[in-house]
Enzyme design. Structure first.
Site, PDB file in Angstrom:
ATOM      1  N   ASN A   9       0.954  -1.117  -0.006  1.00 50.42           N
ATOM      2  CA  ASN A   9      -0.174   0.027   0.008  1.00 50.42           C
ATOM      3  C   ASN A   9       0.893   1.154  -0.037  1.00 50.42           C
ATOM      4  O   ASN A   9       1.570   1.537   1.004  1.00 50.42           O
ATOM      5  CB  ASN A   9      -0.898   0.033   1.396  1.00 50.42           C
ATOM      6  CG  ASN A   9      -1.790   1.240   1.490  1.00 50.42           C
ATOM      7  OD1 ASN A   9      -1.798   2.139   0.560  1.00 50.42           O
ATOM      8  ND2 ASN A   9      -2.239   1.534   2.532  1.00 50.42           N
ATOM      9  N   LYS A  11       0.362   4.357  -0.404  1.00 53.59           N
ATOM     10  CA  LYS A  11      -0.526   5.481  -0.033  1.00 53.59           C
ATOM     11  C   LYS A  11      -0.188   6.606  -0.660  1.00 53.59           C
ATOM     12  O   LYS A  11      -0.059   6.404  -1.766  1.00 53.59           O
ATOM     13  CB  LYS A  11      -0.068   5.750   1.465  1.00 53.59           C
ATOM     14  CG  LYS A  11      -0.126   4.420   2.524  1.00 53.59           C
ATOM     15  CD  LYS A  11       0.197   4.764   3.931  1.00 53.59           C
ATOM     16  CE  LYS A  11       0.235   3.340   4.753  1.00 53.59           C
ATOM     17  NZ  LYS A  11       0.084   3.716   6.008  1.00 53.59           N
ATOM     18  N   HIS A  96      -9.599   1.487   4.509  1.00 56.56           N
ATOM     19  CA  HIS A  96      -8.486   1.629   5.467  1.00 56.56           C
ATOM     20  C   HIS A  96      -8.295   2.600   6.593  1.00 56.56           C
ATOM     21  O   HIS A  96      -9.172   3.509   6.242  1.00 56.56           O
ATOM     22  CB  HIS A  96      -7.072   2.230   4.560  1.00 56.56           C
ATOM     23  CG  HIS A  96      -6.010   2.188   5.106  1.00 56.56           C
ATOM     24  ND1 HIS A  96      -5.419   2.901   5.973  1.00 56.56           N
ATOM     25  CD2 HIS A  96      -4.764   1.175   4.908  1.00 56.56           C
ATOM     26  CE1 HIS A  96      -4.259   2.701   6.477  1.00 56.56           C
ATOM     27  NE2 HIS A  96      -3.906   1.580   5.712  1.00 56.56           N
ATOM     28  N   GLU A  98      -7.085   5.236   7.766  1.00 57.27           N
ATOM     29  CA  GLU A  98      -6.627   6.461   7.373  1.00 57.27           C
ATOM     30  C   GLU A  98      -7.725   7.128   6.551  1.00 57.27           C
ATOM     31  O   GLU A  98      -7.908   8.224   6.911  1.00 57.27           O
ATOM     32  CB  GLU A  98      -5.176   6.558   6.658  1.00 57.27           C
ATOM     33  CG  GLU A  98      -4.175   6.263   7.281  1.00 57.27           C
ATOM     34  CD  GLU A  98      -2.938   5.620   6.547  1.00 57.27           C
ATOM     35  OE1 GLU A  98      -2.916   5.776   5.331  1.00 57.27           O
ATOM     36  OE2 GLU A  98      -2.027   5.124   7.301  1.00 57.27           O
ATOM     37  N   GLU A 168      -5.756  -4.718  10.275  1.00 58.73           N
ATOM     38  CA  GLU A 168      -4.530  -3.881  10.478  1.00 58.73           C
ATOM     39  C   GLU A 168      -5.105  -3.228  11.847  1.00 58.73           C
ATOM     40  O   GLU A 168      -5.816  -2.116  11.956  1.00 58.73           O
ATOM     41  CB  GLU A 168      -4.656  -2.776   9.568  1.00 58.73           C
ATOM     42  CG  GLU A 168      -4.534  -3.448   8.234  1.00 58.73           C
ATOM     43  CD  GLU A 168      -3.698  -2.508   7.104  1.00 58.73           C
ATOM     44  OE1 GLU A 168      -2.841  -2.599   6.772  1.00 58.73           O
ATOM     45  OE2 GLU A 168      -4.217  -1.332   6.977  1.00 58.73           O
ATOM     46  N   GLY A 174       2.373   2.096  10.886  1.00 55.62           N
ATOM     47  CA  GLY A 174       3.358   3.024  10.705  1.00 55.62           C
ATOM     48  C   GLY A 174       3.768   3.394  12.066  1.00 55.62           C
ATOM     49  O   GLY A 174       4.605   4.431  12.019  1.00 55.62           O
ATOM     50  N   SER A 214       3.192  -2.290  10.519  1.00 56.53           N
ATOM     51  CA  SER A 214       4.553  -2.327  10.809  1.00 56.53           C
ATOM     52  C   SER A 214       5.079  -3.818  10.610  1.00 56.53           C
ATOM     53  O   SER A 214       5.944  -4.431  11.237  1.00 56.53           O
ATOM     54  CB  SER A 214       4.987  -2.062  12.114  1.00 56.53           C
ATOM     55  OG  SER A 214       4.572  -0.629  12.445  1.00 56.53           O
TER      56      SER A 214
HETATM   57  C1  PEP Z   1      -1.099   0.168   6.248  1.00 59.06           C
HETATM   58  O1  PEP Z   1      -1.184   1.343   6.053  1.00 59.06           O
HETATM   59  O2  PEP Z   1      -1.697  -0.396   5.469  1.00 59.06           O
HETATM   60  C2  PEP Z   1       0.188  -0.268   6.773  1.00 59.06           C
HETATM   61  C3  PEP Z   1       0.132  -1.543   7.284  1.00 59.06           C
HETATM   62  O3  PEP Z   1       1.278   0.519   6.975  1.00 59.06           O
HETATM   63  P1  PEP Z   1       2.740   0.041   7.754  1.00 59.06           P
HETATM   64  O4  PEP Z   1       3.158  -1.103   7.197  1.00 59.06           O
HETATM   65  O5  PEP Z   1       3.589   1.331   7.373  1.00 59.06           O
HETATM   66  O6  PEP Z   1       2.467  -0.132   9.347  1.00 59.06           O
END
Ligand code: PEP
Length: 252
Positions: A9, A11, A96, A98, A168, A174, A214
């Site tokens: 992803n 972003k 997601h 966000e 998630e 992040g 992460s």
């Molecule tokens: C995400 O936003 O889908 C995600 C898993 O981000 P990160 O791997 O940076 O934590």
């Protein structure tokens, strides 16, 4: 057998030129060494057509990161599911955290997006997960179940075949804080049980449930080693080909 998947992803990262360079690097690496899982890259809208063309004979599938909750018309700046499909993209990431948080996407809005994505022949990677406060209050199961009920559990069994779930935990996205493999497995197994309650044991067994938050090359083998974790949705570590490849290699 359900699919093992590693999905990136990106972003709001990478100009078109940078995106082409990253996708080309990844394509070459994976042509030289075939992955043991399905590989998807989720990219900004502006990359979709170019990357779908670039990757059409490769093992990498392309995903959008969003689509509109309306079919077409006077919605300035929006991109419809039909438009996404017309680029050659196969998937769309919806739900997601966000988008839920910064763009106020409610379960109802997401339900409409899911319906339009499926009606236009896209597969959906549907994200769910709890906040830190919800985890501390031990509400993670209730939150995940409500998010499924709010936006995807109305689908028919036939439509469900085009759904991938991404768990998630928001507190892990992040932040560098990963859920332990045990924490992740526990909730993945619960999510699979919720799917079984609605669609039956066989459909649940065939549903891919990805972990996101992460995830990196160092922790992916332990996470992916759990029976109900079928791969990852990867943010930060999908932005450099060697990092992303390191996670794909966890399936070796
Ligand atoms: C995400 O936003 O889908 C995600 C898993 O981000 P990160 O791997 O940076 O934590």
């Amino acid at each position: 057998m359900r699919k093992k998947i590693v999905a990136g992803n990106w972003k709001m990262n990478k100009t078109l030129q940078e995106g082409v360079a990253l996708a080309t690097e990844l394509k070459n690496i994976l042509a030289a060494e075939k992955p043991n899982c399905e590989v998807i890259i989720g990219t900004p809208f502006i990359h979709l057509a170019t990357l779908s063309e670039l990757l059409k004979d490769s093992v990498i599938a392309v995903s959008a990161e969003n689509c509109a909750n309306k079919e077409s018309g006077a919605y300035t700046g929006e991109v419809s599911a039909a438009m996404v499909k017309s680029t050659g993209a196969e998937y769309v990431i919806l739900g997601h955290s966000e988008r839920r948080e910064y763009y106020h996407e409610t379960p109802e809005i997401l339900k409409d997006k899911v319906d339009l994505a499926l009606a236009n022949g896209l597969k959906v990677i549907f994200c769910i997960g709890e906040s830190l406060a919800e985890r501390e209050a031990n509400q993670q199961e209730a939150v995940c179940k409500a998010e499924l009920e709010g936006s995807v559990f109305h689908l028919s069994a036939e439509q469900w075949k085009n759904i991938v779930i991404a768990y998630e935990p928001i507190w892990a996205i992040g932040t560098g804080k990963t859920a332990t493999a045990e924490q992740a497995e526990e909730i993945h197994a619960y999510i699979r049980k919720c799917v079984a309650d609605v669609y039956g044991a066989q459909a649940a067994d065939e549903t891919s449930i990805l972990y996101g938050g992460s995830c990196k090359a160092s922790n992916a083998p332990e996470l992916f080693g759990k029976p109900d974790i079928d791969g990852g949705l990867i943010g930060g570590a999908s932005l450099k080909a060697p990092d992303f490849k390191g996670i794909i290699d966890a399936w070796k």
